[in-house]
Write a protein that holds these residues in place. Sequence first.
Motif, PDB file in Angstrom:
ATOM      1  N   THR A 240      45.538  76.173  74.865  1.00  0.00           N
ATOM      2  CA  THR A 240      44.201  76.460  74.355  1.00  0.00           C
ATOM      3  C   THR A 240      43.654  75.198  73.724  1.00  0.00           C
ATOM      4  OG1 THR A 240      42.887  77.998  72.989  1.00  0.00           O
ATOM      5  CG2 THR A 240      44.952  77.217  72.052  1.00  0.00           C
ATOM      6  N   GLY A 241      42.405  75.247  73.282  1.00  0.00           N
ATOM      7  CA  GLY A 241      41.837  74.081  72.623  1.00  0.00           C
ATOM      8  C   GLY A 241      40.390  74.294  72.274  1.00  0.00           C
ATOM      9  N   ILE A 242      39.826  73.292  71.617  1.00  0.00           N
ATOM     10  CA  ILE A 242      38.442  73.373  71.173  1.00  0.00           C
ATOM     11  C   ILE A 242      37.820  71.981  71.219  1.00  0.00           C
ATOM     12  CG2 ILE A 242      39.194  73.178  68.753  1.00  0.00           C
ATOM     13  CD1 ILE A 242      36.781  74.907  68.006  1.00  0.00           C
ATOM     14  N   LEU A 243      36.605  71.905  71.771  1.00  0.00           N
ATOM     15  CA  LEU A 243      35.834  70.674  71.802  1.00  0.00           C
ATOM     16  C   LEU A 243      34.638  70.822  70.874  1.00  0.00           C
ATOM     17  CD1 LEU A 243      35.595  69.875  75.641  1.00  0.00           C
ATOM     18  CD2 LEU A 243      37.265  69.006  74.004  1.00  0.00           C
ATOM     19  N   LEU A 244      34.403  69.818  70.063  1.00  0.00           N
ATOM     20  CA  LEU A 244      33.262  69.801  69.157  1.00  0.00           C
ATOM     21  C   LEU A 244      32.397  68.606  69.529  1.00  0.00           C
ATOM     22  CD1 LEU A 244      35.258  70.457  65.859  1.00  0.00           C
ATOM     23  CD2 LEU A 244      34.152  72.138  67.329  1.00  0.00           C
ATOM     24  N   ALA A 245      31.185  68.880  69.991  1.00  0.00           N
ATOM     25  CA  ALA A 245      30.297  67.822  70.448  1.00  0.00           C
ATOM     26  C   ALA A 245      29.573  67.157  69.285  1.00  0.00           C
ATOM     27  CB  ALA A 245      29.279  68.387  71.442  1.00  0.00           C
ATOM     28  N   ASP A 246      29.077  65.955  69.529  1.00  0.00           N
ATOM     29  CA  ASP A 246      28.305  65.251  68.518  1.00  0.00           C
ATOM     30  C   ASP A 246      27.085  66.046  68.077  1.00  0.00           C
ATOM     31  OD1 ASP A 246      30.015  63.079  68.498  1.00  0.00           O
ATOM     32  OD2 ASP A 246      28.837  61.914  69.934  1.00  0.00           O
ATOM     33  N   ASP A 247      26.500  66.810  69.008  1.00  0.00           N
ATOM     34  CA  ASP A 247      25.276  67.546  68.687  1.00  0.00           C
ATOM     35  C   ASP A 247      25.537  68.949  68.129  1.00  0.00           C
ATOM     36  OD1 ASP A 247      26.108  69.021  70.883  1.00  0.00           O
ATOM     37  OD2 ASP A 247      24.482  68.378  72.197  1.00  0.00           O
ATOM     38  N   GLY A 248      26.801  69.270  67.842  1.00  0.00           N
ATOM     39  CA  GLY A 248      27.130  70.542  67.214  1.00  0.00           C
ATOM     40  C   GLY A 248      27.585  71.636  68.157  1.00  0.00           C
ATOM     41  N   ARG A 249      27.504  71.402  69.476  1.00  0.00           N
ATOM     42  CA  ARG A 249      27.998  72.413  70.412  1.00  0.00           C
ATOM     43  C   ARG A 249      29.518  72.523  70.327  1.00  0.00           C
ATOM     44  NH1 ARG A 249      26.080  70.546  76.054  1.00  0.00           N
ATOM     45  NH2 ARG A 249      26.350  68.501  75.032  1.00  0.00           N
ATOM     46  N   VAL A 250      30.013  73.725  70.644  1.00  0.00           N
ATOM     47  CA  VAL A 250      31.448  74.001  70.578  1.00  0.00           C
ATOM     48  C   VAL A 250      31.880  74.661  71.889  1.00  0.00           C
ATOM     49  CG1 VAL A 250      33.289  75.230  69.363  1.00  0.00           C
ATOM     50  CG2 VAL A 250      31.322  74.334  68.079  1.00  0.00           C
ATOM     51  N   ALA A 251      32.983  74.213  72.458  1.00  0.00           N
ATOM     52  CA  ALA A 251      33.558  74.849  73.644  1.00  0.00           C
ATOM     53  C   ALA A 251      35.024  75.160  73.365  1.00  0.00           C
ATOM     54  CB  ALA A 251      33.435  73.932  74.864  1.00  0.00           C
ATOM     55  N   ARG A 252      35.452  76.347  73.775  1.00  0.00           N
ATOM     56  CA  ARG A 252      36.844  76.765  73.612  1.00  0.00           C
ATOM     57  C   ARG A 252      37.394  77.206  74.958  1.00  0.00           C
ATOM     58  NH1 ARG A 252      33.966  79.146  69.329  1.00  0.00           N
ATOM     59  NH2 ARG A 252      34.593  78.459  67.241  1.00  0.00           N
ATOM     60  N   TRP A 253      38.712  77.123  75.087  1.00  0.00           N
ATOM     61  CA  TRP A 253      39.333  77.605  76.313  1.00  0.00           C
ATOM     62  C   TRP A 253      40.685  78.219  76.001  1.00  0.00           C
ATOM     63  CZ3 TRP A 253      39.271  72.505  74.927  1.00  0.00           C
ATOM     64  CH2 TRP A 253      40.474  71.811  74.910  1.00  0.00           C
ATOM     65  N   LEU A 254      41.158  79.035  76.943  1.00  0.00           N
ATOM     66  CA  LEU A 254      42.464  79.673  76.857  1.00  0.00           C
ATOM     67  C   LEU A 254      43.138  79.503  78.205  1.00  0.00           C
ATOM     68  CD1 LEU A 254      44.376  81.369  75.084  1.00  0.00           C
ATOM     69  CD2 LEU A 254      43.334  83.413  76.080  1.00  0.00           C
ATOM     70  N   GLY A 255      44.245  78.780  78.227  1.00  0.00           N
ATOM     71  CA  GLY A 255      44.881  78.477  79.500  1.00  0.00           C
ATOM     72  C   GLY A 255      43.923  77.679  80.379  1.00  0.00           C
ATOM     73  N   PRO A 256      43.744  78.073  81.630  1.00  0.00           N
ATOM     74  CA  PRO A 256      42.844  77.329  82.508  1.00  0.00           C
ATOM     75  C   PRO A 256      41.400  77.799  82.442  1.00  0.00           C
ATOM     76  CG  PRO A 256      43.973  79.005  83.777  1.00  0.00           C
ATOM     77  CD  PRO A 256      44.498  79.112  82.351  1.00  0.00           C
ATOM     78  N   THR A 257      41.100  78.731  81.531  1.00  0.00           N
ATOM     79  CA  THR A 257      39.793  79.381  81.551  1.00  0.00           C
ATOM     80  C   THR A 257      38.976  79.076  80.308  1.00  0.00           C
ATOM     81  OG1 THR A 257      40.792  81.206  82.806  1.00  0.00           O
ATOM     82  CG2 THR A 257      38.620  81.602  81.808  1.00  0.00           C
TER      83      THR A 257
END
Length: 266
Positions: A240-257
Amino acid sequence: MGARRPPRHVWVEEIMGMPVSVHVRSTRATPGPGTEQAVQDCFSELREIDRLFSTYRRDSDVSRIGRGELTVRDADPLIAVVESACRVAQEETHGLFSAHWRGTFDPTGYVKGWAVERTARRHLAALVEHEIAVGINAGGDLQLFTAADADWQWNVGIADPQRPGAATATLGIRDGAVATSGHAERGAHIIDPRSGRAAIGVASATVVADGLTQADVWATAAVVAGFDDRAWIATAGTRTGILLADDGRVARWLGPTQIDIVAAAA
């Protein structure tokens, strides 16, 4: 009242230019048999790895290779192990990670995660036979172990780059690794090996995987890929993981999805 937390024992040393700490949760007021020696053996091996790989030491094997005084083949055998693994990582990340992009061998972006995972598995993992849990923290990157029958998990806070001192999420982990990369704290220090320019767009990338080698490589690759290119998630093999963009957007994933993308606040 909640259950009493088990005693914690902590050792800290400065290695590889950063604080490295080992944390042991125990059923005892003092560490179990062999724990102190295992921790010191772990630190000792990390110092030896730093002696071989540090780009800040003129006498390291990596520095001597960079000056043309030594070849990978003639260096300590661990150099060839890491050099080969870096080539595999470059192929698996499709060039998002590279230890050769400057034309010489510089494994700085690989060796920390590899060294911490290697030494933790060699010296610390077996401690859960008589301790509740043990973990190692190297500059915020973690390799964690918990006894199979223990009612325990590590709660890992993910720093919010927009709010210093605050956490944007908390992950519960029994066994595994967590690596975070980005420019929120150290500035734009991660270079895109494809262009030679600083990677931009991702303030922080946190990756959870079985081992810190994998987590560290993909955290770096995520920063290089940028927030809008997340195709790598499908084949990275991370948990799993989490990306935090410079502009405040957030993306998360679980496994390959990918499981959600949160837009920046208005």
